[in-house]
Design an enzyme around this catalytic site. Structure first.
Site, PDB file in Angstrom:
ATOM      1  N   GLY B 270       0.817  -1.204   0.000  1.00 58.20           N
ATOM      2  CA  GLY B 270       0.000   0.000   0.000  1.00 58.20           C
ATOM      3  C   GLY B 270       0.849   1.251   0.000  1.00 58.20           C
ATOM      4  N   GLU B 294       5.501  -3.170   1.103  1.00 57.60           N
ATOM      5  CA  GLU B 294       5.869  -2.695  -0.230  1.00 57.60           C
ATOM      6  C   GLU B 294       5.037  -1.444  -0.445  1.00 57.60           C
ATOM      7  OE1 GLU B 294       5.020  -1.473  -3.394  1.00 57.60           O
ATOM      8  OE2 GLU B 294       4.228  -3.384  -4.119  1.00 57.60           O
ATOM      9  N   CYS B 331       2.057   0.082  -8.578  1.00 60.75           N
ATOM     10  CA  CYS B 331       3.252   0.577  -7.902  1.00 60.75           C
ATOM     11  C   CYS B 331       4.450   0.532  -8.837  1.00 60.75           C
ATOM     12  CB  CYS B 331       3.520  -0.235  -6.641  1.00 60.75           C
ATOM     13  SG  CYS B 331       3.419  -1.989  -6.907  1.00 60.75           S
TER      14      CYS B 331
END
Lengths: 553, 553
Positions: B270, B294, B331
């Protein structure tokens, strides 16, 4: 530990050489200046206030050491960051060469190193020789680890352009060095776990520069080892920032080193309080970094009746030998022992008392450790239902008497918290249990431990599987019919465990696998050979073991 | 990402099924109750206040979810601790069977799962199908990893009783499970990185029970996946505490889970703020535990002139495809792109503007992410020297327009901090440089990144070795002529990196090696076969790869 078992744990340190005060002092061809060693240069911009002290007689030793200042921290870390950029591209052979050169330089300066170390630590000559052997031995072992290359964990997954629904890319990974390492050595292993010890050796073998915070309990030993490293760094053509030694006794120095932005990770061996303080500082950074702290434990021992019936006195002698190793100042000391009541245990206790009473105590490493030991023994001795036998003290200074503490299982259970504090020094706490059936229940919920053992005959062990499983829930190392003191430097050694034995249960602080702490995986996707590190090139030019498409090759 | 590339990133979510409010609701044969799932039992002692929301139109979705209470946290964690004791002794085949059963159960409930997921996340059907395929695929891959057994890193160093000066003991080690894992899933991968995602799959394969904190942005998806897991747990005869799902939107729930004494480690995917908060809580515990978080990054891309001269428009289309994947909510989104000035770059920019302007934006995952994206774009857009092109918005709700931000190298250098913040969403920041010679200098000092790429022709790459080396100092994954979106699930994949991309640079959060997070090494010294785990017995009854006396076998 390791290759060193002590022939005799009793000795007075060879302090005779260290009568005159003042600096510089010439020792076995090596001049002690008390200065910090920063990138191959001497530096003493702070005040020279730190003295080595002989724990046998409390006498101050030759040379005053300069407390490293903020500007010196900055200089050492900046040089280390520069060195890291160069070192990360060095071939394994060059890194191995440095480790071997350091070992050779230490051998050159062995007389000076062991003389000063004996004076600062009160260790007997046999112990010093053993620890020296382990120190140079592990430097050479890490050279071999660097050459062998398995620690980099090279992995290759080949592309498959025809895979459905999408082509599979070529992906490769390996451990790359993380950058400058700050090392805090241990008071109790002034050679093997200090300036030129395992953390320094493994970090250099992994291409990481090292800044050592010298241990204030053996600053002269640190300086001699540090000078040997500096000589090797120069001879091998490494950048100046490859190694620095900063001396000091203040908490501020440690704080500045852990908080410096160039510091990539920290290696520490010492007390829970010290390790936790560094861990907290590192976790509170804007960019947190790992602290690999090994902080000791009391290493529960579970003894079965068959063992005690068969050889009560031999077992007493073996436990006594382990407990008194390094004058009890081993993080692997078997401090807490569970035994079933019975004739065997009575015979064991009689023999153990006899050994304690016949053996005058010797000097602890320093006055702080001495005071903490006495306080720890006193705390449990004054509990109801606890019996204590203390040995004699051989003199003044930091000498302590050996201690045997006995109590019942009931007393243990009623005061469990008190017995779950490590007593660092030559003591044994024996818990007499009604029988062995309660061992698994007693073992439940121990805090993290470096090691734990079971002792018994093959018949004793028939139902011991469950106990072993419980032990594996808290300990990093399980031993059968052996004591945790004496750590073999090999691939499978794990010297660590769950908190509070260590701050990271994933990594060992001793043994060949400890090098893994200083690398981090990096993946390369669809990179041509020309842009890959040698370890990942298709033709395997380094000839290292690799995991190729899921198979070891 | 992984096996899923999106056929089309534009779609309206299939929200039609979710008009009626109230609970329970039957969806494709699965009844949604909004209750927590604790050890196979439904539980709702708190208040049912949490609603799923369709981000396309802001409409509340069927069923209210019960915020988990302190007593429910206690119950879930206690059951997990009990389950851990049983699971740690399970053979790999049984663990693999559970992972495969979960995959099969998810397939059984696929219609319900994808319907609800589409409504909660506004992802198009192709994306949902792709992510579903990856989710069941990685469960089966972790089953294979458990069976293969290499992840346990079994090592054996045989005894040598004749070694001088001391006999060498038999030492063996392997990774053992660490205990109950708390999983915080990602908003942007509601299947593959959430309730039944990679963290859960890898932890179960490693014998660790799992307590999932359901993501408040897709609670219904979590409940359906959670019920599938509960069914598999029962069918495979695992203890009830093997898996629990606790729903909730409060920070308190996360805090209680991270601080619970039974929690052994945390997996999180997140935001930096969320991950850091959990990391800080875990580090401040009396017994600190690892948080594998992460937390995303902006993944710098360095493009060479040859590439842009050869195929400026194709490169624009490829970058655009990667940037818009998952509506930019990856991400691994290539957020920051460096290019040399010239005709190729002009052509690239013309094409990229055209794509941005021709493509109406779609809905973000929720209103918070939408607001953060707009604020992030605004922050850089108002800097001097920055040009911005925004695409159109297709409707109300959480829709955002695509963004192209262009600036000179000078403007970048003058505002470096501003451009080192991740803008989570469909934006591309292009920095136009005088030429490529400054790339290595520009790359120096980037904060930790999940990934970084170079793009060029073979001729471009002749001097690119230095740049690759600089990239490897901050990134976890380096790509050549590829974009980071799309993560292959394989042995060599590393999805992680230095902080702030991740809290532990040593471990990957995606890919087969991610299972290593859930084990810790334990050594066995001088243990007879009868007291060793099967993985370490002399005859290798499991047939797993092991390091024997330093050689892989």
């Amino acid at each position: 530990a390791g290759l060193l078992e002590e022939v005799s744990f009793l000795s007075t340190a060879r302090a005779g050489h260290w009568t005159a005060l003042g600096s510089p002092a010439r020792i076995g061809g090596m001049e002690l200046t008390g200065k910090n060693l920063i990138g191959g240069r001497e530096s003493g911009v702070g005040e020279a206030t730190l003295r080595g002290v002989n724990p046998v007689d409390g006498r101050e030793l030759q040379t005053s050491f300069y407390e490293a200042s903020e500007v010196e921290v900055e200089e050492a870390m900046t040089l280390a960051a520069e060195a890291a950029k160069q070192m990360r591209t060095y071939p394994a052979e060059k890194l191995a060469g440095l480790c071997e050169a350091i070992a050779a330089k230490l051998e050159e300066h062995k007389v000076a190193l062991l003389d000063r170390c004996g004076a600062e630590c009160a260790y007997p000559e046999a112990r010093l020789n053993g620890e020296f052997g382990r120190t140079v031995g592990q430097l050479r072992q890490f050279a071999a680890v660097a050459r062998e290359g398995a620690w980099m964990e090279a992995k290759i997954d080949h592309a498959d352009p025809d895979r459905q629904p999408l082509p599979k890319p070529d992906v490769r990974s390996m451990r790359r060095p993380i950058g400058p390492i700050v090392v805090f050595g241990a008071s109790n292993f002034p050679l093997a776990l200090s300036c030129a010890g395992g953390d320094t050796a493994s970090a250099l073998a992994a291409s990481c520069p090292v800044v050592v915070k010298g241990h204030p309990s053996h600053p002269g030993t640190c300086e001699i080892a540090g000078r040997a490293i500096v000589e090797a760094v120069e001879e091998c053509g490494f950048p100046a920032g490859t190694f620095s030694l900063l001396q000091g006794a203040s908490n501020d120095l440690g704080k500045m080193l852990v908080e410096h932005e160039a510091t990539a990770a920290v290696g520490f061996t010492g007390s829970l309080r010290g390790g936790r303080a560094l861990f907290d500082l590192a976790a509170a950074r804007e960019t947190p970094i790992p602290v690999y702290a090994e902080m000791g434990s009391f290493n529960p021992q579970f003894v079965f009746a068959g063992k005690l019936e068969a050889e009560p006195e031999a077992f007493a002698e073996a436990l006594f030998g382990s407990m008194t190793m390094g004058n009890g100042q081993f993080c692997t000391n078997p401090g807490l022992v569970f035994m079933p009541q019975g004739d065997g245990t009575e015979k064991f206790l009689a023999k153990y008392r006899e050994l304690i009473e016949a053996t005058p105590g010797s000097a602890m490493l320093n006055a702080g450790i001495q005071a903490a030991f006495e306080s720890g023994v006193d705390t449990v001795a004054k509990l109801d239902g606890v019996e204590i036998v203390r040995g004699e003290v051989s003199g003044d200074g930091c000498q302590v008497g050996l201690a045997l503490v006995t109590l019942s299982q009931g007393t243990f259970e009623a005061n469990r918290d008190a017995f779950e504090e490590e007593i660092f020094g030559p003591s044994t706490v024996v818990v007499i249990c009604p029988d062995e059936t309660g061992y698994a229940m007693l073992a439940e919920g121990f805090p993290g431990q470096l090691a734990s053992s079971i002792h018994g005959t093959p018949a004793d062990f028939e139902g011991a599987g469950e106990l072993m499983e419980v032990l594996s829930e808290y300990a990093g190392r399980l031993l059968v019919n052996g004591f945790p003191t004496g750590i073999e430097i090999c691939h499978a050694m794990h010297h660590g465990g769950l908190y509070p034995a260590a701050t990271s249960a994933q990594f060992t602080s001793i043994g060949l696998s400890s090098i893994a702490r200083w690398g981090r995986p990096v993946s390369y996707q669809s990179a041509p050979d020309s842009l890959l590190p040698d370890a990942l090139k298709e033709g395997n030019p380094l000839g290292i073991p690799r995991l190729v498409d899921g198979k070891l090759s």
